[in-house]
Design a protein around this motif. Structure first.
Motif, PDB file in Angstrom:
ATOM      1  N   UNK A 275       0.832  -1.202   0.000  1.00 12.71           N
ATOM      2  CA  UNK A 275       0.000   0.000   0.000  1.00 12.71           C
ATOM      3  C   UNK A 275       0.873   1.262   0.000  1.00 12.71           C
ATOM      4  N   UNK A 276       1.940   1.258   0.784  1.00 12.73           N
ATOM      5  CA  UNK A 276       2.850   2.412   0.833  1.00 12.73           C
ATOM      6  C   UNK A 276       3.591   2.563  -0.494  1.00 12.73           C
ATOM      7  N   UNK A 277       4.116   1.454  -1.018  1.00 10.03           N
ATOM      8  CA  UNK A 277       4.844   1.490  -2.292  1.00 10.03           C
ATOM      9  C   UNK A 277       3.935   1.991  -3.407  1.00 10.03           C
ATOM     10  N   UNK A 278       2.716   1.478  -3.474  1.00 12.32           N
ATOM     11  CA  UNK A 278       1.769   1.920  -4.505  1.00 12.32           C
ATOM     12  C   UNK A 278       1.494   3.412  -4.404  1.00 12.32           C
ATOM     13  N   UNK A 279       1.302   3.914  -3.186  1.00 14.34           N
ATOM     14  CA  UNK A 279       1.004   5.337  -2.989  1.00 14.34           C
ATOM     15  C   UNK A 279       2.174   6.213  -3.408  1.00 14.34           C
ATOM     16  N   UNK A 280       3.346   5.927  -2.863  1.00 12.54           N
ATOM     17  CA  UNK A 280       4.522   6.762  -3.145  1.00 12.54           C
ATOM     18  C   UNK A 280       4.893   6.693  -4.623  1.00 12.54           C
ATOM     19  N   UNK A 281       4.960   5.503  -5.162  1.00 10.88           N
ATOM     20  CA  UNK A 281       5.334   5.352  -6.567  1.00 10.88           C
ATOM     21  C   UNK A 281       4.279   5.965  -7.481  1.00 10.88           C
ATOM     22  N   UNK A 282       3.018   5.824  -7.128  1.00 12.35           N
ATOM     23  CA  UNK A 282       1.952   6.434  -7.905  1.00 12.35           C
ATOM     24  C   UNK A 282       2.043   7.949  -7.896  1.00 12.35           C
ATOM     25  N   UNK A 283       2.305   8.525  -6.722  1.00 12.15           N
ATOM     26  CA  UNK A 283       2.438   9.985  -6.601  1.00 12.15           C
ATOM     27  C   UNK A 283       3.599  10.517  -7.427  1.00 12.15           C
ATOM     28  N   UNK A 284       4.701   9.765  -7.453  1.00 12.22           N
ATOM     29  CA  UNK A 284       5.929  10.244  -8.102  1.00 12.22           C
ATOM     30  C   UNK A 284       6.102   9.741  -9.535  1.00 12.22           C
ATOM     31  N   UNK A 285       5.255   8.826  -9.968  1.00 11.69           N
ATOM     32  CA  UNK A 285       5.402   8.253 -11.308  1.00 11.69           C
ATOM     33  C   UNK A 285       6.560   7.280 -11.416  1.00 11.69           C
ATOM     34  N   UNK A 286       6.914   6.664 -10.303  1.00 10.95           N
ATOM     35  CA  UNK A 286       8.030   5.722 -10.270  1.00 10.95           C
ATOM     36  C   UNK A 286       7.509   4.314 -10.577  1.00 10.95           C
ATOM     37  N   UNK A 287       8.135   3.607 -11.509  1.00 10.71           N
ATOM     38  CA  UNK A 287       7.712   2.229 -11.758  1.00 10.71           C
ATOM     39  C   UNK A 287       8.087   1.340 -10.575  1.00 10.71           C
ATOM     40  N   UNK A 288       7.234   0.331 -10.336  1.00 10.40           N
ATOM     41  CA  UNK A 288       7.532  -0.614  -9.268  1.00 10.40           C
ATOM     42  C   UNK A 288       7.070  -1.994  -9.699  1.00 10.40           C
TER      43      UNK A 288
END
Length: 93
Positions: free
Chosen positions: A35-48
């Motif tokens: 949930x944290x990874x999805x939020x942060x990466x989604x906000x920043x446009x970072x692939x995960x």
């Protein structure tokens, strides 16, 4: 090779980074970390990406006692609990 002074280093674009979440099925800490990874990466446009430790012997041997584990660009960032602010800082500095 000597490291370049931070004064002259160009700030990396967060979209050029890669976050890897190493997890296993049925792990509540893994769900929280995702949930944290999805939020942060989604906000920043970072692939995960997510990798299942039960399907990769090398990951299992390296990280079994630490999952969930978060890698940034292939290097271990954290394990067990993911701090949103710390991950965001890692990806933007």
């Amino acid at each position: 090779m000597a490291r370049m002074s931070p004064l002259f280093r160009r700030k990396a674009d967060p979209r050029d980074r890669l976050v890897t979440l190493i997890r296993k099925p049925g792990c509540h800490l893994c769900d929280d970390a995702q949930a944290v990874v999805e939020k942060v990466c989604g906000d920043l446009g970072v692939p995960w990406e997510s990798k299942d430790i039960t399907e990769d012997r090398r990951l299992h041997d390296a990280y079994w006692e630490q999952i969930p584990v978060v890698l940034v660009d292939g290097r271990q960032h954290t394990f067990w609990r993911v701090d949103e602010g710390r991950l965001r800082k890692e990806l933007t500095e």
